[in-house]
Design a protein around this motif. Structure first.
Motif, PDB file in Angstrom:
ATOM      1  N   ARG A 254       0.834  -1.214   0.000  1.00 30.08           N
ATOM      2  CA  ARG A 254       0.000   0.000   0.000  1.00 30.08           C
ATOM      3  C   ARG A 254       0.868   1.263   0.000  1.00 30.08           C
ATOM      4  NH1 ARG A 254      -4.059   1.134   4.298  1.00 30.08           N
ATOM      5  NH2 ARG A 254      -4.588   2.728   2.755  1.00 30.08           N
ATOM      6  N   LEU A 255       1.933   1.250   0.794  1.00 25.45           N
ATOM      7  CA  LEU A 255       2.802   2.417   0.871  1.00 25.45           C
ATOM      8  C   LEU A 255       3.503   2.675  -0.451  1.00 25.45           C
ATOM      9  CD1 LEU A 255       4.183   1.746   4.435  1.00 25.45           C
ATOM     10  CD2 LEU A 255       2.965   3.822   3.750  1.00 25.45           C
ATOM     11  N   ILE A 345       1.368   3.153  17.927  1.00 28.81           N
ATOM     12  CA  ILE A 345      -0.032   3.026  17.543  1.00 28.81           C
ATOM     13  C   ILE A 345      -0.573   1.701  18.059  1.00 28.81           C
ATOM     14  CG2 ILE A 345      -1.624   2.844  15.583  1.00 28.81           C
ATOM     15  CD1 ILE A 345       0.338   4.623  14.012  1.00 28.81           C
ATOM     16  N   GLY A 346      -1.733   1.737  18.702  1.00 37.15           N
ATOM     17  CA  GLY A 346      -2.346   0.533  19.223  1.00 37.15           C
ATOM     18  C   GLY A 346      -3.319  -0.067  18.224  1.00 37.15           C
ATOM     19  N   ALA A 347      -3.248  -1.375  18.062  1.00 38.20           N
ATOM     20  CA  ALA A 347      -4.216  -2.104  17.232  1.00 38.20           C
ATOM     21  C   ALA A 347      -5.095  -2.939  18.156  1.00 38.20           C
ATOM     22  CB  ALA A 347      -3.496  -3.002  16.232  1.00 38.20           C
ATOM     23  N   THR A 348      -6.397  -2.876  17.950  1.00 36.89           N
ATOM     24  CA  THR A 348      -7.308  -3.647  18.785  1.00 36.89           C
ATOM     25  C   THR A 348      -7.153  -5.143  18.511  1.00 36.89           C
ATOM     26  OG1 THR A 348      -9.028  -3.223  17.140  1.00 36.89           O
ATOM     27  CG2 THR A 348      -9.015  -1.828  19.108  1.00 36.89           C
ATOM     28  N   TYR A 382      -2.403   5.694  23.370  1.00 29.65           N
ATOM     29  CA  TYR A 382      -1.669   5.476  22.121  1.00 29.65           C
ATOM     30  C   TYR A 382      -1.756   6.734  21.257  1.00 29.65           C
ATOM     31  CZ  TYR A 382      -0.675   0.474  22.621  1.00 29.65           C
ATOM     32  OH  TYR A 382      -0.162  -0.740  23.020  1.00 29.65           O
ATOM     33  N   ASP A 383      -0.767   6.937  20.417  1.00 26.86           N
ATOM     34  CA  ASP A 383      -0.772   8.107  19.544  1.00 26.86           C
ATOM     35  C   ASP A 383      -1.887   8.034  18.506  1.00 26.86           C
ATOM     36  OD1 ASP A 383       1.483   9.454  20.681  1.00 26.86           O
ATOM     37  OD2 ASP A 383       2.787   7.983  19.724  1.00 26.86           O
ATOM     38  N   ALA A 384      -2.273   6.824  18.140  1.00 28.23           N
ATOM     39  CA  ALA A 384      -3.383   6.597  17.210  1.00 28.23           C
ATOM     40  C   ALA A 384      -3.846   5.162  17.425  1.00 28.23           C
ATOM     41  CB  ALA A 384      -2.951   6.819  15.761  1.00 28.23           C
ATOM     42  N   VAL A 385      -4.978   4.821  16.809  1.00 25.36           N
ATOM     43  CA  VAL A 385      -5.552   3.480  16.954  1.00 25.36           C
ATOM     44  C   VAL A 385      -5.935   2.959  15.571  1.00 25.36           C
ATOM     45  CG1 VAL A 385      -7.467   2.128  17.887  1.00 25.36           C
ATOM     46  CG2 VAL A 385      -6.399   3.920  19.284  1.00 25.36           C
ATOM     47  N   PHE A 386      -5.570   1.705  15.295  1.00 26.15           N
ATOM     48  CA  PHE A 386      -6.052   0.994  14.113  1.00 26.15           C
ATOM     49  C   PHE A 386      -6.985  -0.105  14.607  1.00 26.15           C
ATOM     50  CE2 PHE A 386      -1.711   1.987  12.000  1.00 26.15           C
ATOM     51  CZ  PHE A 386      -2.141   3.277  11.697  1.00 26.15           C
ATOM     52  N   ASP A 387      -8.236  -0.052  14.177  1.00 21.92           N
ATOM     53  CA  ASP A 387      -9.246  -0.954  14.740  1.00 21.92           C
ATOM     54  C   ASP A 387      -9.287  -2.258  13.957  1.00 21.92           C
ATOM     55  OD1 ASP A 387     -11.277  -1.998  16.245  1.00 21.92           O
ATOM     56  OD2 ASP A 387     -12.376  -0.106  16.364  1.00 21.92           O
ATOM     57  N   GLU A 423      -5.511  -2.716   5.030  1.00 23.29           N
ATOM     58  CA  GLU A 423      -6.395  -1.635   4.582  1.00 23.29           C
ATOM     59  C   GLU A 423      -6.983  -0.851   5.737  1.00 23.29           C
ATOM     60  OE1 GLU A 423      -9.119  -3.698   2.072  1.00 23.29           O
ATOM     61  OE2 GLU A 423      -7.780  -3.640   0.310  1.00 23.29           O
ATOM     62  N   ALA A 424      -6.965  -1.440   6.933  1.00 20.95           N
ATOM     63  CA  ALA A 424      -7.458  -0.716   8.115  1.00 20.95           C
ATOM     64  C   ALA A 424      -6.437   0.277   8.654  1.00 20.95           C
ATOM     65  CB  ALA A 424      -7.832  -1.719   9.206  1.00 20.95           C
ATOM     66  N   VAL A 425      -5.225   0.260   8.103  1.00 23.13           N
ATOM     67  CA  VAL A 425      -4.167   1.193   8.522  1.00 23.13           C
ATOM     68  C   VAL A 425      -4.368   2.513   7.799  1.00 23.13           C
ATOM     69  CG1 VAL A 425      -1.686   1.654   8.462  1.00 23.13           C
ATOM     70  CG2 VAL A 425      -2.529  -0.633   9.045  1.00 23.13           C
ATOM     71  N   ASP A 426      -4.496   3.590   8.557  1.00 21.68           N
ATOM     72  CA  ASP A 426      -4.562   4.938   7.986  1.00 21.68           C
ATOM     73  C   ASP A 426      -3.126   5.392   7.710  1.00 21.68           C
ATOM     74  OD1 ASP A 426      -4.811   7.620   7.403  1.00 21.68           O
ATOM     75  OD2 ASP A 426      -6.110   8.091   9.100  1.00 21.68           O
ATOM     76  N   LEU A 427      -2.740   5.427   6.458  1.00 20.26           N
ATOM     77  CA  LEU A 427      -1.359   5.742   6.105  1.00 20.26           C
ATOM     78  C   LEU A 427      -0.927   7.120   6.616  1.00 20.26           C
ATOM     79  CD1 LEU A 427      -1.084   4.386   2.432  1.00 20.26           C
ATOM     80  CD2 LEU A 427      -0.719   3.179   4.601  1.00 20.26           C
ATOM     81  N   ARG A 428      -1.870   8.016   6.767  1.00 23.85           N
ATOM     82  CA  ARG A 428      -1.528   9.351   7.275  1.00 23.85           C
ATOM     83  C   ARG A 428      -1.014   9.298   8.709  1.00 23.85           C
ATOM     84  NH1 ARG A 428      -7.283  11.932   6.197  1.00 23.85           N
ATOM     85  NH2 ARG A 428      -7.720   9.950   7.243  1.00 23.85           N
ATOM     86  N   GLN A 429      -1.425   8.279   9.461  1.00 20.50           N
ATOM     87  CA  GLN A 429      -1.009   8.162  10.856  1.00 20.50           C
ATOM     88  C   GLN A 429       0.408   7.612  10.987  1.00 20.50           C
ATOM     89  OE1 GLN A 429      -2.550   9.344  13.368  1.00 20.50           O
ATOM     90  NE2 GLN A 429      -4.597   9.713  12.551  1.00 20.50           N
ATOM     91  N   LEU A 430       0.978   7.115   9.883  1.00 19.08           N
ATOM     92  CA  LEU A 430       2.329   6.588   9.943  1.00 19.08           C
ATOM     93  C   LEU A 430       3.376   7.683   9.756  1.00 19.08           C
ATOM     94  CD1 LEU A 430       1.853   3.323   7.835  1.00 19.08           C
ATOM     95  CD2 LEU A 430       1.692   3.611  10.294  1.00 19.08           C
TER      96      LEU A 430
END
Length: 430
Positions: A254-255, A345-348, A382-387, A423-430
């Motif tokens: 994706r990147l 970043i935390g993933a559920t 966490y700085d962001a969350v990927f659900d 696909e659940a990763v928001d690339l902007r958060q990286l």
């Protein structure tokens, strides 16, 4: 591979479950969260700016991995050939080797790198010898890691490279990664420079000694290194062999497609837990985070997906983990990353309903998972969350994985499920 994982699931619960005190874990990580000594020392000597092109997390030798033999007992007059797909491109490469779990000095006679062809073959004209402080051979002390010197080799994002190691004498026990999901080749004698691969008549699906392949060089928009840190789901268990369909691989794709060349390192270990380690499943997350995540070259962001094995193993052993213990473990990882200035970043934790492994589908365990996931989503720590939980969950039964994403055990995603996680990763958060 499915048989291995079924055996693995059964063996997971025969050890002793012992939760480490969360306060002690936090104190240790907060005061020691620095790059691994070998990596830090090499970076001080080497002005090149590196990013992780590929990486894996190693465990202690386990020659009979729950009924599946491997080569972690050691090599003697063997060439070992490993194929890896890099996540980003560049003009210069190096490898990193680990003797962290060795019982004595590791004597490497020599190593090469080249462009992978079919199977164990290497593209003609691409093979380069690797050196270590100017020498083709090196000795890595027990408990240490070593990086090779830089070698000029222009590589493209998602290109496959082949690393060959030769040991002319006995190595002793081997640091290895049991679920490489990539075919590894062995030959008797020195076949470092062979291009046809004919000598490599033995194969394994575990990898050995090789912990990283780093890349540098002018790459427009380079985003450093993202580390995917976790257990068998991050590791890619039950995905297709040699297909690079783990979720970190899909994330790298994706990147690249988005024009954001970024190093992606997979620091997943099958069966891994937040709070405790166990033979065959690696050191606890709170123990290995410094080396496997924060020690990666150019690390900017870490994605954490851990906790399902603490819950399942605790339930099976009759010593259940609490949500408070798991939250404290995650908080220790967060503090360690912040101390280093690394985004975390935390993933559920993903669904487990219907999983046949003892302890993975219980009402109490589900309550712990729900509480942990609620904290990950809402605490703001966490700085962001990927659900990832919601990415895989069946809308009609959110505690269960959607059938089209289920590899067959209610716990591990298949290739399509891995794509859904990426696909659940928001690339902007990286």
């Amino acid at each position: 591979m499915t048989v291995v994982l079924v055996n693995l699931g059964g063996m997971l619960f025969r050890g002793i479950y012992r939760a480490l005190p969360a306060a002690a874990v936090a104190t240790v990580l907060a005061t020691t969260a620095a790059a691994s000594p070998a990596t830090a020392a090499h970076q001080q000597r080497d002005p090149v700016r590196w990013a992780g092109g590929w990486g894996t997390s190693l465990i202690a030798p386990f020659p009979d991995f729950f009924g599946e033999p491997n080569w972690s007992g050691g090599f003697d007059n063997h060439s070992v050939r490993q194929v890896v797909r890099v996540s980003r491109g560049g003009s210069t490469v190096r490898i990193r080797l680990s003797n962290v779990y060795g019982d004595g000095p590791l004597r490497l006679t020599g190593a090469t790198i080249g462009r992978a062809a079919e199977g164990a073959a290497v593209r003609a004209g691409s093979v380069r010898p690797l050196t270590f402080r100017g020498h083709r051979s090196t000795v890595i002390p027990a408990g240490r890691e070593a990086a090779s010197d830089a070698v000029r080799l222009r590589v493209s994002p998602l290109e496959r490279l082949t690393v060959t190691l030769y040991f002319d004498g006995p190595t002793g026990p081997v640091a290895f990664h049991p679920l490489a999901l990539s075919t590894v080749y062995r030959a008797g004698g020195d076949h470092r420079f062979d291009t046809d691969g004919a000598a490599y008549g033995e194969t394994s699906t575990a990898s050995y000694f090789l912990s990283g392949l780093d890349i540098s060089g002018p790459t427009k928009g380079s985003g450093g290194t993202v580390v995917a840190f976790g257990d068998s789901i991050t590791d890619g268990a039950i995905t297709t062999l040699d297909a690079d369909n783990r979720y970190p691989d899909e994330l790298a794709e994706r990147l690249v497609a988005a024009g954001r060349p970024t190093g992606v390192v997979n620091a997943g270990i099958g069966g891994n837990k937040v709070l405790t380690g166990m033979p065959g499943f690696g050191a606890a997350a709170v123990e290995r985070f410094r080396r496997d995540a924060l020690g990666q070259p150019g690390v900017r962001t870490v994605i954490v997906l851990e906790g399902v094995n603490d819950i399942g193993a605790g339930e099976a052993a009759g010593t259940p983990v609490t949500a408070a213990q798991l939250i404290a473990g995650h908080q220790a990882l967060i503090r360690a990353a912040r101390w280093r200035g690394v985004r975390i970043i935390g993933a559920t934790v993903t669904p487990t309903k219907g999983c046949p492994y003892p302890g993975y589908d219980t009402a109490r365990g589900e309550s712990v998972r729900d509480t942990l996931n609620h904290w990950i989503r809402t605490s703001g720590e966490y700085d962001a969350v990927f659900d990832f939980d919601r990415a895989l969950a069946d809308p009609a039964d959110p505690d269960r994985m959607r059938a089209e994403f289920d590899a067959g055990d209610g716990l591990h995603p298949n290739d399509a499920g891995m794509r859904a996680l990426a696909e659940a990763v928001d690339l902007r958060q990286l």
